[in-house]
Motif scaffolding. Sequence first.
Motif, PDB file in Angstrom:
ATOM      1  N   TYR A  43     -11.603  -3.489   2.970  1.00 54.63           N
ATOM      2  CA  TYR A  43     -10.442  -2.247   2.412  1.00 54.63           C
ATOM      3  C   TYR A  43      -9.196  -2.907   3.147  1.00 54.63           C
ATOM      4  O   TYR A  43      -9.260  -2.989   4.113  1.00 54.63           O
ATOM      5  CB  TYR A  43     -10.813  -0.950   3.261  1.00 54.63           C
ATOM      6  CG  TYR A  43     -12.229  -0.774   3.135  1.00 54.63           C
ATOM      7  CD1 TYR A  43     -13.584  -1.988   3.661  1.00 54.63           C
ATOM      8  CD2 TYR A  43     -12.212   0.388   2.854  1.00 54.63           C
ATOM      9  CE1 TYR A  43     -14.985  -0.652   2.430  1.00 54.63           C
ATOM     10  CE2 TYR A  43     -13.703   0.633   2.089  1.00 54.63           C
ATOM     11  CZ  TYR A  43     -14.743   0.285   2.648  1.00 54.63           C
ATOM     12  OH  TYR A  43     -15.731   0.234   2.170  1.00 54.63           O
ATOM     13  N   ASP A  47      -5.860   1.853   1.712  1.00 54.97           N
ATOM     14  CA  ASP A  47      -7.230   2.194   1.123  1.00 54.97           C
ATOM     15  C   ASP A  47      -7.817   3.274   2.045  1.00 54.97           C
ATOM     16  O   ASP A  47      -7.983   4.361   2.381  1.00 54.97           O
ATOM     17  CB  ASP A  47      -8.299   1.051   0.961  1.00 54.97           C
ATOM     18  CG  ASP A  47      -8.209   0.362   0.022  1.00 54.97           C
ATOM     19  OD1 ASP A  47      -7.718   0.320  -1.166  1.00 54.97           O
ATOM     20  OD2 ASP A  47      -8.769  -0.729  -0.233  1.00 54.97           O
ATOM     21  N   ARG A  50      -4.958   5.682   2.259  1.00 55.93           N
ATOM     22  CA  ARG A  50      -5.620   6.806   0.582  1.00 55.93           C
ATOM     23  C   ARG A  50      -6.889   7.715   1.082  1.00 55.93           C
ATOM     24  O   ARG A  50      -7.054   8.989   0.551  1.00 55.93           O
ATOM     25  CB  ARG A  50      -5.723   6.442  -0.429  1.00 55.93           C
ATOM     26  CG  ARG A  50      -4.589   5.866  -0.687  1.00 55.93           C
ATOM     27  CD  ARG A  50      -4.032   4.953  -1.635  1.00 55.93           C
ATOM     28  NE  ARG A  50      -4.858   6.457  -2.816  1.00 55.93           N
ATOM     29  CZ  ARG A  50      -5.648   5.505  -3.808  1.00 55.93           C
ATOM     30  NH1 ARG A  50      -6.608   4.435  -5.041  1.00 55.93           N
ATOM     31  NH2 ARG A  50      -6.665   6.701  -4.637  1.00 55.93           N
ATOM     32  N   ALA A  51      -8.241   6.815   1.730  1.00 52.01           N
ATOM     33  CA  ALA A  51      -9.730   8.125   1.657  1.00 52.01           C
ATOM     34  C   ALA A  51      -9.169   8.375   3.054  1.00 52.01           C
ATOM     35  O   ALA A  51     -10.393  10.056   2.952  1.00 52.01           O
ATOM     36  CB  ALA A  51      -9.950   6.251   2.289  1.00 52.01           C
ATOM     37  N   THR A  52      -8.435   8.409   4.373  1.00 57.68           N
ATOM     38  CA  THR A  52      -8.165   9.658   5.175  1.00 57.68           C
ATOM     39  C   THR A  52      -7.559  10.636   4.361  1.00 57.68           C
ATOM     40  O   THR A  52      -7.860  12.053   5.176  1.00 57.68           O
ATOM     41  CB  THR A  52      -7.742   9.110   6.709  1.00 57.68           C
ATOM     42  OG1 THR A  52      -6.035   8.393   6.365  1.00 57.68           O
ATOM     43  CG2 THR A  52      -8.519   7.912   7.077  1.00 57.68           C
ATOM     44  N   VAL A  55      -9.918  12.967   2.477  1.00 55.32           N
ATOM     45  CA  VAL A  55     -10.800  13.670   3.622  1.00 55.32           C
ATOM     46  C   VAL A  55     -10.240  14.822   3.718  1.00 55.32           C
ATOM     47  O   VAL A  55     -11.129  15.291   3.885  1.00 55.32           O
ATOM     48  CB  VAL A  55     -11.793  12.312   3.788  1.00 55.32           C
ATOM     49  CG1 VAL A  55     -13.151  13.298   4.919  1.00 55.32           C
ATOM     50  CG2 VAL A  55     -12.871  11.604   2.930  1.00 55.32           C
ATOM     51  N   GLU A  79     -16.474   4.076   5.645  1.00 53.46           N
ATOM     52  CA  GLU A  79     -16.334   5.718   5.344  1.00 53.46           C
ATOM     53  C   GLU A  79     -16.784   6.618   6.471  1.00 53.46           C
ATOM     54  O   GLU A  79     -16.163   7.891   6.499  1.00 53.46           O
ATOM     55  CB  GLU A  79     -17.054   5.974   4.226  1.00 53.46           C
ATOM     56  CG  GLU A  79     -16.686   5.195   3.042  1.00 53.46           C
ATOM     57  CD  GLU A  79     -16.886   3.928   2.485  1.00 53.46           C
ATOM     58  OE1 GLU A  79     -18.543   3.323   3.521  1.00 53.46           O
ATOM     59  OE2 GLU A  79     -16.151   3.119   2.163  1.00 53.46           O
ATOM     60  N   VAL A  82     -13.459   6.146   8.277  1.00 52.48           N
ATOM     61  CA  VAL A  82     -12.906   7.440   7.859  1.00 52.48           C
ATOM     62  C   VAL A  82     -12.911   8.756   7.449  1.00 52.48           C
ATOM     63  O   VAL A  82     -12.024   9.612   8.247  1.00 52.48           O
ATOM     64  CB  VAL A  82     -12.985   6.387   6.525  1.00 52.48           C
ATOM     65  CG1 VAL A  82     -12.127   8.555   5.503  1.00 52.48           C
ATOM     66  CG2 VAL A  82     -12.129   5.489   5.792  1.00 52.48           C
ATOM     67  N   ARG A 147     -21.774   4.255   0.121  1.00 56.23           N
ATOM     68  CA  ARG A 147     -20.503   4.533   0.376  1.00 56.23           C
ATOM     69  C   ARG A 147     -20.650   6.139  -0.888  1.00 56.23           C
ATOM     70  O   ARG A 147     -20.229   6.163  -2.629  1.00 56.23           O
ATOM     71  CB  ARG A 147     -19.745   3.605  -1.112  1.00 56.23           C
ATOM     72  CG  ARG A 147     -19.599   3.172  -0.156  1.00 56.23           C
ATOM     73  CD  ARG A 147     -17.957   1.989  -0.701  1.00 56.23           C
ATOM     74  NE  ARG A 147     -18.670   0.929  -0.944  1.00 56.23           N
ATOM     75  CZ  ARG A 147     -18.304   0.456  -1.708  1.00 56.23           C
ATOM     76  NH1 ARG A 147     -16.614   0.501  -2.216  1.00 56.23           N
ATOM     77  NH2 ARG A 147     -18.566  -0.454  -3.077  1.00 56.23           N
ATOM     78  N   LEU A 152     -17.698  12.152  -0.075  1.00 60.46           N
ATOM     79  CA  LEU A 152     -17.301  11.926  -0.731  1.00 60.46           C
ATOM     80  C   LEU A 152     -16.809  11.795  -2.604  1.00 60.46           C
ATOM     81  O   LEU A 152     -15.732  12.238  -2.647  1.00 60.46           O
ATOM     82  CB  LEU A 152     -17.346   9.754  -0.912  1.00 60.46           C
ATOM     83  CG  LEU A 152     -17.986   9.306   0.714  1.00 60.46           C
ATOM     84  CD1 LEU A 152     -17.576   7.769   0.249  1.00 60.46           C
ATOM     85  CD2 LEU A 152     -16.405   9.311   0.857  1.00 60.46           C
ATOM     86  N   ALA A 156     -13.159  12.971  -4.092  1.00 57.28           N
ATOM     87  CA  ALA A 156     -12.276  12.222  -4.624  1.00 57.28           C
ATOM     88  C   ALA A 156     -11.649  13.174  -5.560  1.00 57.28           C
ATOM     89  O   ALA A 156     -11.025  12.591  -6.508  1.00 57.28           O
ATOM     90  CB  ALA A 156     -13.829  11.122  -5.885  1.00 57.28           C
ATOM     91  N   ASP A 160      -3.974  12.120  -2.385  1.00 58.50           N
ATOM     92  CA  ASP A 160      -4.358  10.727  -1.176  1.00 58.50           C
ATOM     93  C   ASP A 160      -2.990  10.893  -0.848  1.00 58.50           C
ATOM     94  O   ASP A 160      -2.367   9.846  -0.006  1.00 58.50           O
ATOM     95  CB  ASP A 160      -4.585   9.996  -2.167  1.00 58.50           C
ATOM     96  CG  ASP A 160      -3.318   8.620  -3.495  1.00 58.50           C
ATOM     97  OD1 ASP A 160      -2.714   9.744  -3.830  1.00 58.50           O
ATOM     98  OD2 ASP A 160      -3.683   8.000  -3.803  1.00 58.50           O
TER      99      ASP A 160
END
Length: 525
Positions: A43, A47, A50-52, A55, A79, A82, A147, A152, A156, A160
């Motif tokens: 990661y 990444d 963007r992931a945080t 979410v 995750e 995250v 994942r 998620l 998605a 982001d």
Amino acid sequence: MAILSPYNRFAPMAQHNLFAALRAAFPKDLDSTAVETESGLRYSWRDLDRATAMVANLLSSLDLPAGSRIAAHTEKSVEAMVLYLATLRAGYVYLPLNTAYQSAEVEYFIGNAEPAVVVCASRNFGWVSKIAFKAGTQYVFTLDEDRTGSLLERAAMQSDVHAVAQSQANDLAAIVYTSGTTGRSKGAMLSHGNLLSNAKVLKTYWGWKKGDVLIHALPIFHVHGLFVGIHGALLNGSKMVWLSKFDPKTVLAHMAHATVFMGVPTLYVRLLAEPGLTREATRNMRLFIAGSAPLLLETFKEWTARTGHTILERYGMSETVMLTSNPYTADARYQQQSERRGATVGFPLPGVELRVAGHDDVALPVGEIGGIQVRGPNVFAGYWRMPEKTAEEFTADGFFKTGDMGQVDARGYVHIVGRSKDLIISGGYNVYPAEIESYINDMPGVAESALVGVPHPDFGEVGVALVIAKPGAQVQAATIVATLKKQLANFKTPKHCELVPELPRNAMGKVQKNLLRAQYQSLFV
Ligand code: MCA
Ligand code: AMP
């Protein structure tokens, strides 16, 4: 009528959100590696960002009231981390729950904290969601180690990009449940200010530097793995080698390209049992940190003999994050020495006031044993919805009573010599005798029970249950253990259970646990 100053009107509000500080420490090269897992997943910092954001946007889209709790009963995964970071980012309050907890335990925590959102493993969705919806939770999402899961899937669909929520230093960031000596668990309320101030102090005190890589092998349900580990690496922009479970061989295999390791004493004992633990294997490492339970002097010495590294032992609590630490290097500002001494937990961290006090809450002279009391920016605001309990645990001048007994020696090192609270620390997990005893006492045919901690070569300390049966009742020790296993987190199950005709008591009729501990102390060692 209040008049708004034209100057204040446009002054930006200071940002105290912990995530904002962690994000600001991300390296410039967002495509470099932030986290690497044992299965080879990589990661980047981008990444993580963007992931945080995704979410956090999902949480923000739910229109939850300010201060909403987001509970996570999920296995360790990137995750899951995250989710923690995203909760901070969105300005909500994170509530970590050990996945070893079973339904009665989870029911209590969820009922008490009333989280707006609960995230759990899909295999537990049935029973966890039932508990959550009963407690008024609005959303239950799933998150699995591979994942997948509804959290998620929903994230998605989100942007982001996310502006970090504006937080005050006193705003709650997390509630960490810590069991009560008597009665039920208490939720320690930790603010953004508590967590960030501690993380900043540790960054300097432990000499975090460019190029450091942390081997993260602890669970993320508790302070050690969740705060000390994750904040330490992120605030330094350091890569983490992310291990979902502790395995000594895997840890050893990663030491050649890592520099920092954190563990409870059991992890050090298990690493020492590996013939591969040598000077050569640990050559690249800079720092080994231990805490959460007492590190035996023999483990400390053996580690130095085998690796040439001196373990740095520190001391903390859920209510306070880290309190004291052996030195990384001497710090003249605090008149400290550079020696890391085994069987001590070092010096109070910068900003932490620590005193060893007698019953009158007055500091005792050097060398005398008393209750450890602490004050500082890291000390929690109080127990969730328990103002009386909170008041009981603080002195009139604002020191928190840790429940640990200790002494400060002439050189200023703090020694923990025991606990005034009835607590067993087994492999770094806390086991409260009162809780286990109440489950045993509720079993058919049981008149009374006592749980005591005895030394154990692997877990440091384990629980031994002594049980008195009601006259004429047929009670089996094995049945008690098997029943407890079904009811409570597995680490709480006593490692030995015995039926006894009576328990030793003092003149007041109180069970003398010290005598039981002495009687059973050689059971495992
Ligand atoms: C597992 N078992 C245990 C424990 N862990 N028994 C007693 N105490 C334990 N800690 C039992 C299980 O019930 C099971 O028994 C058997 O061991 C195997 O379980 P498994 O999960 O496979 O065990 P493991 O993976 O070998 O785990 C051992 C462990 C783990 C790695 C030492 O307990 C661990 O990660 N401990 C660290 C906890 C931690 O992070 N504490 C920090 C708290 P059976 O087969 O009979 O069911 S924060 C804190 O304390 C403060 C703030 C601080 O200062 O840091
Ligand atoms: P917790 O409630 O999980 O936060 O556990 C906190 C307790 O762990 C402290 O009150 C201490 O009793 C114990 N503890 C943490 N670090 C150490 C250490 N280095 N040595 C001895 N006990 C420790």
